[in-house]
Design an enzyme around this catalytic site. Structure first.
Site, mmCIF file in Angstrom:
data_model
loop_
_atom_site.group_PDB
_atom_site.id
_atom_site.type_symbol
_atom_site.label_atom_id
_atom_site.label_comp_id
_atom_site.label_asym_id
_atom_site.label_seq_id
_atom_site.Cartn_x
_atom_site.Cartn_y
_atom_site.Cartn_z
ATOM 1 N N TYR A 53 1.249 -1.186 -0.218
ATOM 2 C CA TYR A 53 -0.336 0.304 0.112
ATOM 3 C C TYR A 53 0.848 1.088 -0.389
ATOM 4 C CZ TYR A 53 -3.611 -2.429 0.086
ATOM 5 O OH TYR A 53 -5.147 -3.836 -0.768
ATOM 6 N N HIS A 106 -14.996 1.159 -1.094
ATOM 7 C CA HIS A 106 -13.354 0.091 -0.562
ATOM 8 C C HIS A 106 -12.442 1.156 0.122
ATOM 9 C CE1 HIS A 106 -14.781 -3.136 -4.252
ATOM 10 N NE2 HIS A 106 -15.435 -2.738 -3.091
ATOM 11 N N LEU A 199 -14.174 0.208 -21.390
ATOM 12 C CA LEU A 199 -13.714 -0.447 -22.707
ATOM 13 C C LEU A 199 -13.842 -1.878 -23.601
ATOM 14 C CD1 LEU A 199 -11.506 0.217 -23.920
ATOM 15 C CD2 LEU A 199 -9.395 -1.653 -22.866
ATOM 16 N N ALA A 216 -12.888 5.313 -21.430
ATOM 17 C CA ALA A 216 -13.456 6.908 -21.433
ATOM 18 C C ALA A 216 -13.115 8.184 -20.818
ATOM 19 C CB ALA A 216 -12.994 6.361 -19.344
HETATM 20 C C1 BV8 Z 1 -17.930 -8.419 1.036
HETATM 21 C C2 BV8 Z 1 -9.485 -2.702 -2.176
HETATM 22 C C3 BV8 Z 1 -19.422 -9.424 2.683
HETATM 23 C C4 BV8 Z 1 -8.177 -3.500 -1.929
HETATM 24 C C5 BV8 Z 1 -11.084 -4.434 -2.896
HETATM 25 C C6 BV8 Z 1 -19.148 -15.456 -4.662
HETATM 26 C C7 BV8 Z 1 -19.198 -14.506 -4.889
HETATM 27 C C8 BV8 Z 1 -20.043 -13.367 -5.433
HETATM 28 C C9 BV8 Z 1 -19.365 -12.982 -4.176
HETATM 29 C C10 BV8 Z 1 -18.049 -13.318 -3.514
HETATM 30 C C11 BV8 Z 1 -18.047 -14.641 -3.558
HETATM 31 N N1 BV8 Z 1 -16.900 -14.945 -2.810
HETATM 32 C C12 BV8 Z 1 -16.429 -14.367 -2.003
HETATM 33 C C13 BV8 Z 1 -16.924 -12.727 -2.129
HETATM 34 C C14 BV8 Z 1 -17.093 -12.269 -1.939
HETATM 35 C C15 BV8 Z 1 -15.788 -10.444 -2.537
HETATM 36 C C16 BV8 Z 1 -15.782 -10.772 -3.962
HETATM 37 O O1 BV8 Z 1 -17.011 -9.991 -4.546
HETATM 38 N N2 BV8 Z 1 -15.215 -11.744 -4.355
HETATM 39 C C17 BV8 Z 1 -14.888 -11.728 -5.962
HETATM 40 C C18 BV8 Z 1 -13.740 -11.979 -6.453
HETATM 41 C C19 BV8 Z 1 -16.086 -13.479 -6.224
HETATM 42 N N3 BV8 Z 1 -16.362 -9.461 -2.208
HETATM 43 C C20 BV8 Z 1 -16.015 -9.169 -0.633
HETATM 44 O O2 BV8 Z 1 -15.127 -10.099 -0.280
HETATM 45 C C21 BV8 Z 1 -16.473 -7.475 -0.764
HETATM 46 N N4 BV8 Z 1 -16.817 -7.629 0.727
HETATM 47 O O3 BV8 Z 1 -18.437 -9.004 -0.060
HETATM 48 O O4 BV8 Z 1 -18.368 -8.557 2.387
HETATM 49 C C22 BV8 Z 1 -19.363 -9.244 4.331
HETATM 50 C C23 BV8 Z 1 -20.690 -8.978 4.912
HETATM 51 C C24 BV8 Z 1 -20.679 -9.064 5.830
HETATM 52 C C25 BV8 Z 1 -19.925 -8.882 7.327
HETATM 53 C C26 BV8 Z 1 -18.790 -8.746 5.926
HETATM 54 C C27 BV8 Z 1 -18.195 -9.162 5.017
HETATM 55 C C28 BV8 Z 1 -15.120 -6.914 -0.635
HETATM 56 C C29 BV8 Z 1 -14.754 -6.660 -1.398
HETATM 57 C C30 BV8 Z 1 -13.754 -5.288 -1.990
HETATM 58 C C31 BV8 Z 1 -12.045 -5.561 -1.890
HETATM 59 N N5 BV8 Z 1 -11.270 -4.881 -1.824
HETATM 60 N N6 BV8 Z 1 -10.338 -2.985 -3.687
HETATM 61 C C32 BV8 Z 1 -7.116 -2.722 -3.205
HETATM 62 O O5 BV8 Z 1 -7.789 -2.192 -4.100
HETATM 63 O O6 BV8 Z 1 -6.122 -2.892 -2.759
HETATM 64 S S1 BV8 Z 1 -11.372 -4.872 -4.550
HETATM 65 C C33 BV8 Z 1 -10.891 -4.298 -5.981
HETATM 66 O O7 BV8 Z 1 -11.659 -4.339 -7.047
HETATM 67 C C34 BV8 Z 1 -10.486 -2.131 -6.281
HETATM 68 O O8 BV8 Z 1 -11.670 -2.525 -5.274
HETATM 69 C C35 BV8 Z 1 -11.099 -2.461 -7.494
HETATM 70 O O9 BV8 Z 1 -11.938 -0.822 -7.844
HETATM 71 C C36 BV8 Z 1 -12.766 -3.563 -7.921
HETATM 72 C C37 BV8 Z 1 -12.842 -4.671 -8.316
HETATM 73 O O10 BV8 Z 1 -12.797 -4.420 -9.834
HETATM 74 P P1 BV8 Z 1 -12.323 -3.057 -10.725
HETATM 75 O O11 BV8 Z 1 -12.492 -1.796 -10.352
HETATM 76 O O12 BV8 Z 1 -13.806 -3.447 -11.680
HETATM 77 O O13 BV8 Z 1 -11.146 -3.179 -11.785
HETATM 78 P P2 BV8 Z 1 -10.421 -4.490 -12.513
HETATM 79 O O14 BV8 Z 1 -9.593 -4.292 -12.853
HETATM 80 O O15 BV8 Z 1 -11.173 -5.431 -12.299
HETATM 81 O O16 BV8 Z 1 -11.766 -3.748 -13.682
HETATM 82 C C38 BV8 Z 1 -11.156 -2.561 -14.720
HETATM 83 C C39 BV8 Z 1 -12.523 -2.669 -16.035
HETATM 84 O O17 BV8 Z 1 -11.991 -1.288 -16.370
HETATM 85 C C40 BV8 Z 1 -12.235 -3.939 -16.736
HETATM 86 O O18 BV8 Z 1 -13.922 -4.692 -17.666
HETATM 87 C C41 BV8 Z 1 -12.018 -2.538 -18.274
HETATM 88 O O19 BV8 Z 1 -12.313 -3.562 -19.639
HETATM 89 C C42 BV8 Z 1 -11.706 -1.882 -18.059
HETATM 90 N N7 BV8 Z 1 -10.661 -0.547 -18.155
HETATM 91 C C43 BV8 Z 1 -9.319 -0.417 -18.420
HETATM 92 N N8 BV8 Z 1 -9.363 0.217 -18.746
HETATM 93 C C44 BV8 Z 1 -10.446 1.457 -19.290
HETATM 94 C C45 BV8 Z 1 -10.936 0.942 -19.369
HETATM 95 N N9 BV8 Z 1 -12.723 1.298 -19.017
HETATM 96 C C46 BV8 Z 1 -12.669 2.324 -19.972
HETATM 97 N N10 BV8 Z 1 -11.433 3.294 -20.137
HETATM 98 C C47 BV8 Z 1 -10.912 2.258 -20.194
HETATM 99 N N11 BV8 Z 1 -9.064 3.551 -20.771
#
Ligand code: BV8
Length: 230
Positions: A53, A106, A199, A216
């Site tokens: 971080y 987040h 994207l 974007a």
């Molecule tokens: C919770 C901070 C419950 C840290 C982050 C199974 C099913 C469903 C859910 C779950 C599951 N198993 C586990 C879970 C829950 C889990 C989850 O969803 N896991 C996933 C992986 C399956 N979620 C959690 O744990 C969340 N908490 O559920 O709590 C709970 C209930 C009761 C009590 C306690 C708890 C917490 C999730 C938060 C985690 N922290 N970030 C850090 O950043 O270091 S997540 C991390 O991913 C970031 O925040 C990020 O923003 C987030 C999402 O990613 P994106 O922003 O979408 O980024 P990504 O790179 O993936 O995509 C970028 C996109 O941009 C792409 O589509 C690309 O095409 C596009 N792009 C690229 N360039 C461009 C563009 N678009 C336009 N223009 C461009 N130029």
């Protein structure tokens, strides 16, 4: 007047030079989520997580907002109705672009949190295990970022905004992280028009009534012009 809810993800900051998490060169491609973005990983090796971080906090301080961040700030300024901006991003680029209010569901790279007394303050460039809390002096400072398995912040406010919104836009997110990836369905149930601006198609693209694909810095200003021009 419409009530607009916007959700942004890492893609909106990509053209500012902030890496995304998934896709080519994504953070999670080279780094293991389990080691770096979970409470368990932090408990196992707090020094490694603090270093991860610290590096991202310092990087975040060197990049500037882009035309997409600026267009959203313009929409928040010039639109007659309510605009709620929710970001999954932990960078400060929406604020740097002039957005008057940003919901960081987040957390923020620039924030520090004391696990002993819940005090929050602006993180120094370098934090390490045992860093003292300025309020209670306990050696318990951590990044004020929501890890996997932790409850995202401001969920009540977010749920209330989604239940009332008439227009929902998801910008630059892959739709793979919940609960954020499910917001489009909540907006749809509230009767909102939904648009994905990305994207490429996200994992939840089929939940959206409208899609606008491209970079974007092109697609977001055009969308804001359309909304303001209506
Ligand atoms: C919770 C901070 C419950 C840290 C982050 C199974 C099913 C469903 C859910 C779950 C599951 N198993 C586990 C879970 C829950 C889990 C989850 O969803 N896991 C996933 C992986 C399956 N979620 C959690 O744990 C969340 N908490 O559920 O709590 C709970 C209930 C009761 C009590 C306690 C708890 C917490 C999730 C938060 C985690 N922290 N970030 C850090 O950043 O270091 S997540 C991390 O991913 C970031 O925040 C990020 O923003 C987030 C999402 O990613 P994106 O922003 O979408 O980024 P990504 O790179 O993936 O995509 C970028 C996109 O941009 C792409 O589509 C690309 O095409 C596009 N792009 C690229 N360039 C461009 C563009 N678009 C336009 N223009 C461009 N130029």
């Amino acid at each position: 007047m419409d009530r607009i809810v916007i959700l942004t993800g890492a893609g909106i900051s990509a053209e500012s030079g902030m890496g995304t998490y998934r896709g080519p060169g994504g953070l999670w491609d080279s780094m293991r989520i389990a080691d770096l973005a979970t409470p368990e990983g932090y408990a196992r090796d707090p020094a490694r997580v603090h270093e991860f971080y610290n590096m991202r906090r310092q990087r975040s301080a060197t990049v500037a907002p882009n035309a997409a961040h600026e267009a959203i700030a313009r929409l928040q300024r010039d639109y007659g109705g309510k605009v709620t901006l929710i970001t999954q991003n932990v960078d400060g680029l929406h604020e740097a672009a002039g957005s008057p209010s940003v919901i960081h569901m987040h957390g923020r790279l620039a924030g520090a949190l004391c696990t002993a007394c819940d005090h929050r303050w602006d993180a120094p460039d370098e934090m390490s295990p045992g860093h003292p809390c300025p309020a209670c002096a306990a050696p318990e400072a951590r990044p004020d970022v929501v890890w996997f398995g932790e409850m995202p912040y401001h969920m009540e406010e977010i749920t209330a905004a989604l239940a009332r919104c008439t227009l929902f836009a998801a910008i630059g997110t892959s739709g793979q992280v919940y609960p954020a990836a499910g917001f489009v369905q909540e907006a749809f149930r509230a009767g909102a028009h939904t648009v994905e601006i990305n994207l490429e198609p996200s994992a939840v693209v089929s939940d959206f009534a409208e899609t606008r694909f491209g970079r974007a810095t092109q697609t977001v200003p055009a969308w804001v012009d359309d909304v303001l021009g209506r």
